[in-house]
Design a protein around this motif. Structure first.
Motif, PDB file in Angstrom:
ATOM      1  N   ARG A   5     -47.021 -11.915 -22.885  1.00 51.24           N
ATOM      2  CA  ARG A   5     -46.877 -11.375 -24.241  1.00 51.24           C
ATOM      3  C   ARG A   5     -48.217 -10.835 -24.746  1.00 51.24           C
ATOM      4  O   ARG A   5     -48.280  -9.732 -25.300  1.00 51.24           O
ATOM      5  N   ASP A  59     -42.430  -9.715 -32.462  1.00 51.43           N
ATOM      6  CA  ASP A  59     -41.943  -8.613 -31.621  1.00 51.43           C
ATOM      7  C   ASP A  59     -40.960  -9.135 -30.575  1.00 51.43           C
ATOM      8  O   ASP A  59     -39.866  -8.594 -30.408  1.00 51.43           O
ATOM      9  N   VAL A  60     -41.370 -10.166 -29.878  1.00 45.60           N
ATOM     10  CA  VAL A  60     -40.532 -10.728 -28.801  1.00 45.60           C
ATOM     11  C   VAL A  60     -39.274 -11.353 -29.385  1.00 45.60           C
ATOM     12  O   VAL A  60     -38.171 -11.149 -28.874  1.00 45.60           O
ATOM     13  N   ILE A  75     -39.724 -18.696 -30.034  1.00 44.74           N
ATOM     14  CA  ILE A  75     -40.632 -18.145 -29.024  1.00 44.74           C
ATOM     15  C   ILE A  75     -41.916 -18.967 -28.985  1.00 44.74           C
ATOM     16  O   ILE A  75     -42.424 -19.295 -27.901  1.00 44.74           O
ATOM     17  N   ILE A 109     -36.211 -12.503 -22.411  1.00 45.67           N
ATOM     18  CA  ILE A 109     -37.663 -12.545 -22.638  1.00 45.67           C
ATOM     19  C   ILE A 109     -38.359 -11.637 -21.626  1.00 45.67           C
ATOM     20  O   ILE A 109     -39.265 -10.878 -21.982  1.00 45.67           O
ATOM     21  N   ALA A 152     -37.924  -8.071 -22.636  1.00 44.24           N
ATOM     22  CA  ALA A 152     -38.778  -7.765 -23.791  1.00 44.24           C
ATOM     23  C   ALA A 152     -40.231  -7.575 -23.374  1.00 44.24           C
ATOM     24  O   ALA A 152     -40.944  -6.754 -23.942  1.00 44.24           O
ATOM     25  N   LEU A 153     -40.663  -8.346 -22.365  1.00 46.45           N
ATOM     26  CA  LEU A 153     -42.061  -8.306 -21.927  1.00 46.45           C
ATOM     27  C   LEU A 153     -42.298  -7.349 -20.760  1.00 46.45           C
ATOM     28  O   LEU A 153     -43.384  -7.339 -20.177  1.00 46.45           O
TER      29      LEU A 153
END
Length: 74
Positions: A12, A21-22, A33, A52, A55-56
């Motif tokens: 992250r 954001d995540v 998170i 996750i 997202a990353l």
């Protein structure tokens, strides 16, 4: 060997993303998170790990420490 929570936080930060954001992408709260990253919640469901990772911009295997994380800038 790094743990899942360490890998989530490191990735992250490398992506210059905030907890918010995540959390927004994954569909959970910022606190969730943060708890994943701190290890307070250790048993993260596999579908959540997949979200996750998405997202990353990495893979679930990389977050789990099963495979080398690739630098996906660009």
């Amino acid at each position: 060997m790094t743990t899942l929570n360490e890998n989530i936080k490191r990735t992250r930060l490398q992506q210059k993303m905030t907890l918010d954001d995540v959390a927004k992408i994954v569909g959970v709260s910022r606190q969730t998170i943060q708890r994943y990253e701190s290890g307070v919640i250790g048993n993260i469901p596999s579908d959540r790990i997949e979200k996750i990772a998405l997202a990353l911009h990495t893979t679930p295997g990389a977050l789990m420490g099963w495979e080398q994380a690739e630098d996906q800038n660009g």
